[in-house]
Enzyme design. Structure first.
Site, PDB file in Angstrom:
ATOM      1  N   SER A  20      53.546 -57.165  23.829  1.00 13.19           N
ATOM      2  CA  SER A  20      51.896 -57.074  23.994  1.00 13.19           C
ATOM      3  C   SER A  20      51.386 -56.078  22.913  1.00 13.19           C
ATOM      4  O   SER A  20      50.278 -56.472  22.127  1.00 13.19           O
ATOM      5  CB  SER A  20      51.759 -56.752  25.389  1.00 13.19           C
ATOM      6  OG  SER A  20      52.160 -57.585  26.264  1.00 13.19           O
ATOM      7  N   GLU A  40      60.603 -59.413  14.753  1.00 18.85           N
ATOM      8  CA  GLU A  40      60.898 -59.423  16.246  1.00 18.85           C
ATOM      9  C   GLU A  40      62.434 -60.406  16.308  1.00 18.85           C
ATOM     10  O   GLU A  40      62.806 -61.205  15.579  1.00 18.85           O
ATOM     11  CB  GLU A  40      60.211 -60.314  17.183  1.00 18.85           C
ATOM     12  CG  GLU A  40      60.418 -60.759  18.343  1.00 18.85           C
ATOM     13  CD  GLU A  40      60.671 -59.520  19.201  1.00 18.85           C
ATOM     14  OE1 GLU A  40      62.053 -59.318  19.802  1.00 18.85           O
ATOM     15  OE2 GLU A  40      59.906 -58.677  19.171  1.00 18.85           O
ATOM     16  N   CYS A  48      56.871 -58.430  29.027  1.00 17.72           N
ATOM     17  CA  CYS A  48      55.777 -58.958  29.954  1.00 17.72           C
ATOM     18  C   CYS A  48      55.954 -60.651  29.971  1.00 17.72           C
ATOM     19  O   CYS A  48      56.069 -61.174  30.864  1.00 17.72           O
ATOM     20  CB  CYS A  48      54.442 -58.424  29.298  1.00 17.72           C
ATOM     21  SG  CYS A  48      53.121 -59.192  30.288  1.00 17.72           S
ATOM     22  N   CYS A  53      56.259 -59.339  33.493  1.00 21.77           N
ATOM     23  CA  CYS A  53      54.948 -59.447  34.311  1.00 21.77           C
ATOM     24  C   CYS A  53      54.647 -61.133  34.876  1.00 21.77           C
ATOM     25  O   CYS A  53      54.700 -61.611  36.109  1.00 21.77           O
ATOM     26  CB  CYS A  53      53.725 -59.186  33.662  1.00 21.77           C
ATOM     27  SG  CYS A  53      53.681 -57.687  32.666  1.00 21.77           S
ATOM     28  N   LYS A  56      57.718 -63.032  36.635  1.00 21.27           N
ATOM     29  CA  LYS A  56      57.765 -62.290  37.951  1.00 21.27           C
ATOM     30  C   LYS A  56      56.668 -62.659  39.089  1.00 21.27           C
ATOM     31  O   LYS A  56      56.909 -63.252  40.094  1.00 21.27           O
ATOM     32  CB  LYS A  56      57.649 -60.739  37.708  1.00 21.27           C
ATOM     33  CG  LYS A  56      57.577 -59.872  39.126  1.00 21.27           C
ATOM     34  CD  LYS A  56      56.120 -59.681  39.491  1.00 21.27           C
ATOM     35  CE  LYS A  56      55.165 -58.886  38.252  1.00 21.27           C
ATOM     36  NZ  LYS A  56      55.568 -57.441  38.188  1.00 21.27           N
ATOM     37  N   TYR A 184      58.464 -50.333  41.033  1.00 17.78           N
ATOM     38  CA  TYR A 184      57.837 -51.694  41.203  1.00 17.78           C
ATOM     39  C   TYR A 184      58.817 -52.755  41.154  1.00 17.78           C
ATOM     40  O   TYR A 184      58.892 -53.797  42.094  1.00 17.78           O
ATOM     41  CB  TYR A 184      57.214 -51.963  40.034  1.00 17.78           C
ATOM     42  CG  TYR A 184      55.675 -51.282  39.549  1.00 17.78           C
ATOM     43  CD1 TYR A 184      54.725 -52.017  39.471  1.00 17.78           C
ATOM     44  CD2 TYR A 184      55.651 -49.744  39.404  1.00 17.78           C
ATOM     45  CE1 TYR A 184      53.252 -51.459  39.172  1.00 17.78           C
ATOM     46  CE2 TYR A 184      54.487 -49.325  38.982  1.00 17.78           C
ATOM     47  CZ  TYR A 184      53.343 -50.076  38.695  1.00 17.78           C
ATOM     48  OH  TYR A 184      52.201 -49.560  38.750  1.00 17.78           O
ATOM     49  N   GLU A 188      59.390 -55.716  44.110  1.00 21.92           N
ATOM     50  CA  GLU A 188      58.925 -57.007  43.996  1.00 21.92           C
ATOM     51  C   GLU A 188      60.006 -57.981  44.089  1.00 21.92           C
ATOM     52  O   GLU A 188      60.064 -59.048  44.678  1.00 21.92           O
ATOM     53  CB  GLU A 188      58.272 -57.123  42.579  1.00 21.92           C
ATOM     54  CG  GLU A 188      56.928 -56.358  42.440  1.00 21.92           C
ATOM     55  CD  GLU A 188      56.486 -56.248  40.989  1.00 21.92           C
ATOM     56  OE1 GLU A 188      55.108 -55.958  40.826  1.00 21.92           O
ATOM     57  OE2 GLU A 188      57.167 -56.261  40.074  1.00 21.92           O
ATOM     58  N   ARG A 205      67.800 -44.156  46.576  1.00 25.78           N
ATOM     59  CA  ARG A 205      68.338 -42.767  46.862  1.00 25.78           C
ATOM     60  C   ARG A 205      67.330 -41.687  47.545  1.00 25.78           C
ATOM     61  O   ARG A 205      67.482 -40.878  48.279  1.00 25.78           O
ATOM     62  CB  ARG A 205      68.884 -42.161  45.365  1.00 25.78           C
ATOM     63  CG  ARG A 205      67.567 -41.921  44.752  1.00 25.78           C
ATOM     64  CD  ARG A 205      68.025 -41.491  43.208  1.00 25.78           C
ATOM     65  NE  ARG A 205      66.911 -40.971  42.175  1.00 25.78           N
ATOM     66  CZ  ARG A 205      66.909 -40.772  41.109  1.00 25.78           C
ATOM     67  NH1 ARG A 205      68.005 -40.569  40.648  1.00 25.78           N
ATOM     68  NH2 ARG A 205      66.106 -40.680  40.305  1.00 25.78           N
ATOM     69  N   ASP A 309      55.703 -48.967  25.512  1.00 31.00           N
ATOM     70  CA  ASP A 309      56.883 -48.445  26.384  1.00 31.00           C
ATOM     71  C   ASP A 309      57.678 -47.494  25.592  1.00 31.00           C
ATOM     72  O   ASP A 309      58.152 -46.415  26.435  1.00 31.00           O
ATOM     73  CB  ASP A 309      57.852 -49.585  26.901  1.00 31.00           C
ATOM     74  CG  ASP A 309      57.092 -50.577  28.008  1.00 31.00           C
ATOM     75  OD1 ASP A 309      55.900 -49.996  28.168  1.00 31.00           O
ATOM     76  OD2 ASP A 309      57.807 -51.143  28.745  1.00 31.00           O
ATOM     77  N   THR A 317      51.254 -53.666  30.767  1.00 26.78           N
ATOM     78  CA  THR A 317      50.910 -54.368  29.454  1.00 26.78           C
ATOM     79  C   THR A 317      49.480 -54.205  29.032  1.00 26.78           C
ATOM     80  O   THR A 317      49.251 -53.923  27.881  1.00 26.78           O
ATOM     81  CB  THR A 317      50.860 -55.841  29.860  1.00 26.78           C
ATOM     82  OG1 THR A 317      52.275 -56.239  30.074  1.00 26.78           O
ATOM     83  CG2 THR A 317      50.294 -56.878  28.570  1.00 26.78           C
ATOM     84  N   ALA A 347      49.044 -53.244  40.116  1.00 30.15           N
ATOM     85  CA  ALA A 347      49.146 -53.925  41.395  1.00 30.15           C
ATOM     86  C   ALA A 347      50.853 -53.933  41.335  1.00 30.15           C
ATOM     87  O   ALA A 347      51.561 -53.985  40.202  1.00 30.15           O
ATOM     88  CB  ALA A 347      48.663 -55.243  41.023  1.00 30.15           C
ATOM     89  N   HIS A 442      31.018 -61.752  53.021  1.00 29.56           N
ATOM     90  CA  HIS A 442      31.370 -62.072  54.406  1.00 29.56           C
ATOM     91  C   HIS A 442      31.709 -63.798  54.432  1.00 29.56           C
ATOM     92  O   HIS A 442      30.901 -64.427  54.079  1.00 29.56           O
ATOM     93  CB  HIS A 442      30.487 -61.644  55.398  1.00 29.56           C
ATOM     94  CG  HIS A 442      30.848 -61.692  56.789  1.00 29.56           C
ATOM     95  ND1 HIS A 442      31.827 -60.725  57.399  1.00 29.56           N
ATOM     96  CD2 HIS A 442      30.675 -62.674  57.649  1.00 29.56           C
ATOM     97  CE1 HIS A 442      32.003 -61.193  58.412  1.00 29.56           C
ATOM     98  NE2 HIS A 442      31.270 -62.210  59.054  1.00 29.56           N
ATOM     99  N   GLU A 447      35.398 -56.974  51.673  1.00 34.87           N
ATOM    100  CA  GLU A 447      33.988 -56.327  52.183  1.00 34.87           C
ATOM    101  C   GLU A 447      34.358 -55.093  52.950  1.00 34.87           C
ATOM    102  O   GLU A 447      33.558 -53.948  53.124  1.00 34.87           O
ATOM    103  CB  GLU A 447      33.203 -57.200  53.114  1.00 34.87           C
ATOM    104  CG  GLU A 447      33.863 -57.534  54.338  1.00 34.87           C
ATOM    105  CD  GLU A 447      33.218 -58.267  55.271  1.00 34.87           C
ATOM    106  OE1 GLU A 447      31.944 -58.370  55.258  1.00 34.87           O
ATOM    107  OE2 GLU A 447      33.566 -59.485  55.834  1.00 34.87           O
TER     108      GLU A 447
END
Length: 457
Positions: A20, A40, A48, A53, A56, A184, A188, A205, A309, A317, A347, A442, A447
């Site tokens: 990224s 690369e 990611c 990400c 996943k 995480y 997950e 642990r 990273d 990301t 998140a 609502h 809310e």
């Protein structure tokens, strides 16, 4: 403006790593007129897109379908759950097709920006030369953006232990699985496996997982994960793993022996700098193995920078993307720009999801703030007819003196979506009075963040 580029080099910038951060840096720099190449060795998009990400989240969606089918009965849908079948290879194949599509998009983005893509493994011959295979390429600037790689603890039988990389291409699901870790990725994948019908045990642990998150969030998530049937074992670790036919015998530090069909370690990641030759050139590595840089991503070698990273900043990301933007501006723009690591929203896509931004209660108290804490727990409206025993948590951490909202934390459906909006308010310095004066939508769970009136602490 940044330093003038030299025509004597093959490129103005060579980026090692097409994750990224590397892709964003390459694209933005090329659009500023720089001659850019990206090296690369694996796949465009980095962790990611390929083993992080994106796949996943697709697996999380798949794991939640069974809950949706169960909930359907409360809304009048007669779904024969006894006849429901799940095809894991089909999910993996569909995921693979989507990842291939995204790889293609990344390639076109780079090509359309005029970036040269070099496939292969890079080594630095000197501070301006990158060797890939039998070819050498020179550049005024070199950026290391190679990311990180999962680490498996050195225990007997470690060769039997999978990481998240292999989980995304698992040929078939086992009946039982052990997930080792407390961050995480461990949380997950425990949710993914359990949601797909695997008898899942999570080992950690420490005394409670998700270290660094708000204490209420950690405790509430533990409670909800246990409701999902996930076996949580804290204060324990793996001492050895032994293959026995198609199963594994796992020896735990508390003397217990577990039999399972799969062992996955999500016990940390290390900076991926192997073979680059950085230290030979004078680039410093930290005790944790990360590339040492200053606030402007500069290493000890003037021509070499690093981001993402590999430098040990939050492994998210959007952080790498923002770093790529800043570094491009510094190298080929006006030479200005700084990263702001405060109030980074994030998140955890466990089930239910976690969304969080700003200070935890513990961090705020340690920083000396006098606080008001607002907290609400409730059953989401969707589950009132289905009868599902799942609750949501929402929490605001408020500075009592200034009324400023220091942190917002949620556990519940769509927590990530809701927290993204809250992140704008907290970044802008919103006060609790401004939250209170905002009308809610609502009926929604969101809310609740603007209707909590009475502090609980």
């Amino acid at each position: 403006m940044g330093e003038a580029v030299s025509d004597q080099q093959d490129f103005d910038l060579i980026v090692i790593g097409a994750g990224s951060g590397g892709v964003r840096l390459a694209r933005m720099s090329a659009q500023r007129g720089a001659r850019v190449a990206v090296v690369e060795s694996r796949y465009l998009g980095g962790t990611c897109v390929n083993v992080g990400c994106v796949p996943k989240k697709l697996f999380v969606y798949g794991a939640h379908v069974h809950d949706e089918l169960e909930d359907a009965a409360g809304y009048g849908w007669q779904v024969p759950l006894d006849d429901v079948r799940f095809d894991w290879p089909k999910l993996v194949a569909n995921k693979n097709a989507e990842i291939e599509r995204l790889n293609g998009i990344y390639g076109r983005l780079l090509e359309n920006a005029g970036v040269t893509i070099i496939e292969g493994t890079a080594t630095l011959a000197d501070d301006h030369t990158v060797v890939v295979g039998a070819k050498s390429y020179t550049a005024k600037h070199i950026t290391v953006a190679t990311g990180s790689w999962p680490v498996v603890p050195d225990v007997p039988g470690k060769e039997c232990i999978l990481t998240s990389n292999e989980m995304f291409y698992l040929p078939q699901l086992p009946k039982q699985a052990v997930v080792w870790g407390g961050g995480y990725i461990a949380v997950e994948f425990a949710g993914i496996l359990a949601g797909l019908g695997v008898e899942t045990t999570l080992l950690y642990r420490g005394d409670l997982f998700l270290r660094g998150f708000d204490g209420d969030v950690r405790r509430f998530t533990e409670q909800e994960m246990r409701k999902k049937g996930i076996n949580l074992k804290f204060g324990v670790t793996i001492e050895s793993v032994e293959a026995e036919n198609a199963h594994y015998r796992v020896q735990l530090s508390n003397g217990e022996i577990m039999e399972t069909g799969l062992v996955m370690a999500a016990t940390g990641r290390r900076a991926l700098v192997d073979g680059l030759g950085l230290t030979d050139l004078g680039v410093q590595l930290s005790a944790s193995g990360h590339v040492v840089v200053d606030d402007h991503f500069q290493t000890a070698v003037p021509s070499i920078t690093a981001l993402g990273d590999v430098i040990g900043t939050p492994q998210l990301t959007p952080v790498a993307l923002a770093q790529g933007m800043v570094l491009s501006r510094r190298l080929f723009g006006d030479g200005q720009g700084d990263m702001d690591y405060s109030a980074i929203p994030t998140a955890v896509f466990c089930q239910p999801n976690i969304g969080t931004v700003g200070l935890t209660e513990e961090e705020a108290r340690e920083a000396g703030h006098r606080l008001r804490i607002y907290r609400s727990e409730f059953r989401p409206m969707k589950y009132t007819l289905s009868g599902r025993d799942e609750r949501s948590l929402m929490k605001l951490v408020v500075d009592d003196e200034t009324d400023k909202v220091l942190g917002a934390h949620m556990v519940g459906p769509d927590a990530g979506e809701i927290t993204q909006g809250l992140a704008v308010a907290i970044k802008a310095g919103a006060t609790k009075a401004q939250f209170d004066s905002t009308l809610g939508i609502h009926p929604t769970s969101a809310e609740e963040f603007v209707t909590m009136r009475e502090p609980v602490a």
